[in-house]
Design an enzyme around this catalytic site. Structure first.
Site, PDB file in Angstrom:
ATOM      1  CD  GLU A 164       0.959  41.266  -3.648  1.00 30.41           C
ATOM      2  OE1 GLU A 164       0.155  41.927  -2.977  1.00 30.41           O
ATOM      3  OE2 GLU A 164       2.180  41.184  -3.384  1.00 30.41           O
ATOM      4  CG  HIS A 218      10.068  56.264   4.632  1.00 32.71           C
ATOM      5  ND1 HIS A 218      10.834  57.415   4.639  1.00 32.71           N
ATOM      6  CD2 HIS A 218       9.347  56.307   3.479  1.00 32.71           C
ATOM      7  CE1 HIS A 218      10.585  58.122   3.549  1.00 32.71           C
ATOM      8  NE2 HIS A 218       9.697  57.474   2.832  1.00 32.71           N
TER       9      HIS A 218
END
Length: 543
Positions: A39, A479
């Site tokens: 990450e 989105h």
């Protein structure tokens, strides 16, 4: 030069975001698999992450957020759009508004009909049920014991949110108590992913519990710079952590779950993309895949802003004393406005009788605000007057954009071209939606608490003026998806096949919102979690 550190595992997952957390947690259930998650961001132990209302503080946060900007967009009148994305364990599920919406069954049936067997709604419903723990319990449609807690906010919602729902029903729209049940259509209250008054992100639900297993490793603050290949087989990733370069070699698979921006960016940095463009940036092409980064989709929308005659959340979250009281209540009870999203009510409606299914998403916020200015302040500021907003967006925009790396520098943000409103129908249906929103505001439950429409103002009625207002105020609904689209044929534009394997390569899959061949109706966190569940099953079946 000092040799790079080399680590080994069976599967390396790039990105601890919504889908990546799910993939890593599910794969680590197999004790014979060593799984490493990489990450780029840091820990999610932040008040702006854990407290639900804290996403206003994460909106421009310099370490929790990638803070992307698009290129100037003609559809927005030449403005750039701001795209917040999670740069933290949990990814965007750690900084989003927590709204849980699966989408319409027809969305997924469309994926399957496009040549993606196993991706119809009937196929995917078990995954949606498996990932969810709905506070009302399990049913034919809902899950009762999954990792992600889902709460209905109706009982705790602001009185103005209830007024909005009643007004929308009086305007002729169907009341719907569950947008994730048998049918999405109608108006009502959104459900959110919280647990015991705290955000329930993908990290909370999946990754943190799974990290108790000895076969799962998480590397944070570790940026993947490229995928390593042996010919056309992915064999690992190169990572920069703390200024040092290391390699993580994968005996079985590399799973790219870096999101709709990060996944195509890493593919292009690794030589997977348009060979001419990559060579021009000094990158050796590995695979001719020019559609990597194409098919970019996003929901966009705008708001009508109203001044109210009664208190709104502006009076709860604005003044210092009121914020203090709300904070004391939250600390004592894990309840109250700080335990909720400001996106409390809304719905999915048809803009006209000719529509076969809902083409618009409504949003009601019992708060109005001025967005924070990057570099000047982090927090989103409620307006000083009592205000609220009614917002709207297209559920299935037809406009498509693209993104591409600017250089071979992994730290450089890619150029993003959303091409909003490049398909005229997207703009037309939003122009027509203004009358729909005003029609709701004219109903008694809302009309009696409205002092005036502030923007665009009741005098703005002709199409030219509405177009100007929409272009000037449209924002992303955050989105982005579709940039590594799934499909059976690379020649037709697909980047991954229905098993999420990258066409033309082995040992490499993509599992996140980038694989969506068409955008789903509503917020994308629930579909992204589902993609993670489905991907984990596909990988386990092969391994």
């Amino acid at each position: 030069m000092e040799a790079a550190q080399i680590d080994h595992c069976d599967v390396v997952v790039v990105g601890a975001g919504s889908a990546g957390c799910v993939v890593a947690a599910r794969l680590s259930e197999r004790a014979d698999l060593a799984v490493t998650v990489v990450e780029a961001g840091g820990s999610d132990r932040s008040i702006w992450v854990r407290m639900p209302i804290g996403y206003g503080g994460a909106f421009y946060h310099p370490t929790l957020n990638w803070r992307y900007y698009t290129e100037p967009d003609e559809g927005l009148g030449g403005r750039k759009a701001y795209w917040p994305r999670g740069k933290v364990v949990g990814g965007s599920s750690s900084i989003n508004a927590m709204v849980y919406v699966r989408g319409q069954a027809a969305d997924y049936d469309g994926w399957a009909a496009a040549g993606n067997p196993g991706w119809s709604y009937r196929d995917l419903l078990p995954y949606f049920r498996r990932l969810e723990s709905n506070v009302t319990g399990a049913s034919e449609w809902r899950g009762g014991d999954g990792p992600i807690s889902v709460r209905d906010v109706a009982a705790a919602a602001h009185p103005l949110s209830h007024a909005f729902v009643e007004a929308a029903v009086q305007a002729g729209f169907t009341r719907n108590t569950d947008f994730n049940g048998a049918d999405q259509e109608g108006v009502g209250f959104f459900q959110v992913t919280t647990r015991d008054g705290l955000r329930c992100s993908a990290a909370t639900g999946y990754l943190h519990p799974a990290l108790k297993r000895r076969n799962l490793t998480l590397l944070t603050d570790a940026a993947v710079t490229r995928i390593l290949f042996d010919g056309t087989r992915a064999i690992g990733v190169e990572v920069v952590k703390g200024g040092a370069t290391r390699r993580i070699m994968a005996r079985r698979e590399v799973v790219l779950s870096a999101g709709a921006i990060g996944s195509p960016q890493i593919l292009q940095l690794s030589g997977v993309g348009d060979p001419a463009k990559l060579a021009g940036l000094g990158i050796t092409p590995v695979l001719d895949a020019p559609t990597v980064g194409r098919n970019l989709m996003d929901h966009v929308g705008f708001d009508l802003l109203y001044e109210a005659t009664v208190p709104t959340l502006n009076q709860t979250l604005g003044p210092l004393f009121a914020r203090g009281l709300a904070g004391i209540r939250y600390l004592a009870t894990r309840d109250g406005p700080l335990s909720l999203s400001v996106n409390q009510a809304g719905g999915f409606v048809r803009g006209g009788p000719e529509r076969a299914r809902p083409n618009l998403q409504l949003y009601f916020s019992p708060l109005s605000y001025t967005r924070a200015v990057p570099g000047k302040r982090r927090l989103t500021q409620p307006d000083r007057f009592p205000g609220f907003m009614i917002g709207i967006s297209n559920t299935h925009p037809k406009s498509r954009g693209w993104l591409h790396i600017r250089s071979a520098d992994p730290a450089a943000a890619p150029e993003i071209h959303p091409h909003y409103y490049s398909e005229p129908e997207d703009l037309e249906e939003l122009i027509d939606s203004v009358a729909l929103m005003r029609g709701i505001a004219e109903q008694a439950p809302l009309k009696r608490v409205i002092k005036r429409e502030l923007t665009p103002g009741p005098e703005v009625t002709d199409r030219g003026a509405l177009v100007a207002y929409i272009r000037a105020t449209t924002t992303s609904v955050f989105h982005p998806c579709g940039t590594c689209a799934m499909g059976p044929d690379a020649a037709a534009g697909a980047v991954v096949d229905p098993a999420l394997k990258v066409h033309g390569l082995t040992g490499l899959r993509v599992a996140d919102a980038s694989i969506m061949p068409a955008i789903t109706a509503g917020n994308l966190n629930a579909p992204s979690l589902m993609v993670g569940e489905k991907a984990a099953d596909l990988i386990r079946a092969d391994l």
